[in-house]
Write a protein that holds these residues in place. Sequence first.
Motif, PDB file in Angstrom:
ATOM      1  N   ALA A  53      -3.051   1.343  -7.516  1.00  0.00           N
ATOM      2  CA  ALA A  53      -3.555   0.616  -6.352  1.00  0.00           C
ATOM      3  C   ALA A  53      -4.520  -0.486  -6.765  1.00  0.00           C
ATOM      4  O   ALA A  53      -4.472  -1.608  -6.241  1.00  0.00           O
ATOM      5  N   THR A  88      -2.541   7.153  -9.140  1.00  0.00           N
ATOM      6  CA  THR A  88      -2.409   6.361  -7.915  1.00  0.00           C
ATOM      7  C   THR A  88      -3.553   5.362  -7.773  1.00  0.00           C
ATOM      8  O   THR A  88      -3.349   4.218  -7.346  1.00  0.00           O
ATOM      9  N   THR A  89      -4.767   5.767  -8.138  1.00  0.00           N
ATOM     10  CA  THR A  89      -5.922   4.868  -8.045  1.00  0.00           C
ATOM     11  C   THR A  89      -5.760   3.668  -8.968  1.00  0.00           C
ATOM     12  O   THR A  89      -6.038   2.524  -8.585  1.00  0.00           O
ATOM     13  N   ARG A 105       0.832  -1.203   0.000  1.00  0.00           N
ATOM     14  CA  ARG A 105       0.000   0.000   0.000  1.00  0.00           C
ATOM     15  C   ARG A 105       0.872   1.260   0.000  1.00  0.00           C
ATOM     16  O   ARG A 105       0.651   2.181  -0.789  1.00  0.00           O
ATOM     17  N   THR A 106       1.882   1.299   0.866  1.00  0.00           N
ATOM     18  CA  THR A 106       2.763   2.465   0.937  1.00  0.00           C
ATOM     19  C   THR A 106       3.581   2.601  -0.337  1.00  0.00           C
ATOM     20  O   THR A 106       3.812   3.710  -0.830  1.00  0.00           O
ATOM     21  N   VAL A 140       2.757   1.771  -3.351  1.00  0.00           N
ATOM     22  CA  VAL A 140       1.908   2.339  -4.403  1.00  0.00           C
ATOM     23  C   VAL A 140       1.811   3.851  -4.239  1.00  0.00           C
ATOM     24  O   VAL A 140       1.899   4.609  -5.217  1.00  0.00           O
ATOM     25  N   ALA A 141       1.635   4.326  -3.001  1.00  0.00           N
ATOM     26  CA  ALA A 141       1.578   5.771  -2.751  1.00  0.00           C
ATOM     27  C   ALA A 141       2.890   6.447  -3.128  1.00  0.00           C
ATOM     28  O   ALA A 141       2.905   7.545  -3.701  1.00  0.00           O
ATOM     29  N   GLN A 200      -5.835   8.059  -1.540  1.00  0.00           N
ATOM     30  CA  GLN A 200      -6.391   7.259  -2.634  1.00  0.00           C
ATOM     31  C   GLN A 200      -6.003   5.787  -2.505  1.00  0.00           C
ATOM     32  O   GLN A 200      -6.827   4.901  -2.750  1.00  0.00           O
ATOM     33  N   THR A 201      -4.782   5.527  -2.126  1.00  0.00           N
ATOM     34  CA  THR A 201      -4.361   4.144  -1.954  1.00  0.00           C
ATOM     35  C   THR A 201      -5.156   3.466  -0.838  1.00  0.00           C
ATOM     36  O   THR A 201      -5.625   2.323  -0.989  1.00  0.00           O
ATOM     37  N   SER A 202      -5.325   4.164   0.270  1.00  0.00           N
ATOM     38  CA  SER A 202      -6.093   3.601   1.382  1.00  0.00           C
ATOM     39  C   SER A 202      -7.543   3.359   0.984  1.00  0.00           C
ATOM     40  O   SER A 202      -8.151   2.361   1.389  1.00  0.00           O
ATOM     41  N   TRP A 224      -7.771   0.121  -1.023  1.00  0.00           N
ATOM     42  CA  TRP A 224      -7.596  -1.050  -0.160  1.00  0.00           C
ATOM     43  C   TRP A 224      -8.839  -1.310   0.699  1.00  0.00           C
ATOM     44  O   TRP A 224      -9.230  -2.444   0.892  1.00  0.00           O
ATOM     45  N   THR A 271      -2.052  10.914  -2.473  1.00  0.00           N
ATOM     46  CA  THR A 271      -1.714   9.543  -2.882  1.00  0.00           C
ATOM     47  C   THR A 271      -1.977   8.537  -1.770  1.00  0.00           C
ATOM     48  O   THR A 271      -2.468   7.432  -2.026  1.00  0.00           O
TER      49      THR A 271
END
Length: 422
Positions: free
Chosen positions: A370, A366-367, A205-206, A208-209, A276-278, A281, A273
């Motif tokens: 992810a 970013t989306t 996750r991190t 990807v950000a 959006q990643t969170s 997920w 970022t």
Amino acid sequence: MVVGLAVLWPGGAPAHERTGVGFDRQSQQATVTKVVKLSCTSVNASGGSPTGEAPAAGGSAADGSAAKEDGDCKKATIRVDTGQDKGRTFTEIVQPDQSRQLHEGEKVVVAYEPSAPRNLQYSVTDVNRRIPMTVLAGIFAVVVVLVGRIRGVMALVALAISFLILNFFILPAILQGSNPLIVAVVGASAIMLIALYMCHGLSARTSVAVLGTLISLVLIGVLGSVFIGWAALTGNTDDNTGLIHGLYPHIDMSGLLLAGVIIGSLGVLDDVTVTQTSAVWELHEANPSMGWRGLYRAGIRIGRDHIASVVNTLVLAYAGAALPLLLLFSIAQSSVGTVANSELVAEEIVRTLVGSIGLVASVPVTTALAALVVAADRPGQDAPMGAGAGPGNGSAAVAPAGAQSGTAAGQPRTGRGRRRKR
């Protein structure tokens, strides 16, 4: 990034002769020990200082800043608290119309000019704000830790590291003559990697950000370079940049402007970022059957709301910083076109728009990253084919059949019950 830090790491900022102008002058800490009132008429008659000491802090009546003849001036006695002249006192005349009024017991900052006559070597330049600033920083740290707990502690550590990189790498490297754009990209990348991984942990996750932030920073750098050159922005628009150019003429001021755009955009990019990643997920956790298309469509809907608020925040932040300048243009009754065309305002416009484009672009980039990473764990699944999830629907999966039949059957039973009661 590590190679860039090693190659560009400076040996320290090069020395120079002090000019005695602005921040480039010797200063000491001092205390106002006594303040007495006296007639401004006597001050004006004696050429601005009845004692023969330095004229008033911020200007005297003798140099054209006319004090009212019938007003009360002040004579302040100031004691130097640091440096080789510790314990030495001098006096200054304070006019009643000055914005800064001195008070007994107040801590101040004084400038020292060794080449001036002895009675004019010291003058008050500012107030010592260390105590209130330290208290405010302490309150900020306490609030962050109380609310964020361990993440708050790690965020404060990352903030401290960011300042260290800025002070010991970015600024000295630029002063040494390294390309400001390259220095800003390497320094911003180091800050981003340390801050994100320290605050959010080593995870996909991190990562990807981080990747989304890097791509957006590259876009901001390219756009900034193109439009700063096209608009012929020199980056030398005020006294501070003029002083830097005078002391270090080898520094590329337009490159310094671009470096500021990149570093200024980094903080907001991290927010976008990571959010959006969170979001992607969490959508996957709520509905594991969603594939990458469904995750992307649901995530981008969240991102559009984020875009609207972040862009507005960025524009207002730059407008707030330039508010005194905008007031001056308003007083001069200049047209909008004239104001926008001036280099001072054009710099802020380019800075705002380039940063905003990078922020907007970071949302779909970013989306998409992810969604692809999450969907890679379940090959062959996709949102349109997911059970209970329509195309682009980010809602949870359909409830079990028993729950549906119970709900459907509940209404007729309620109706029959009412008929039996009647």
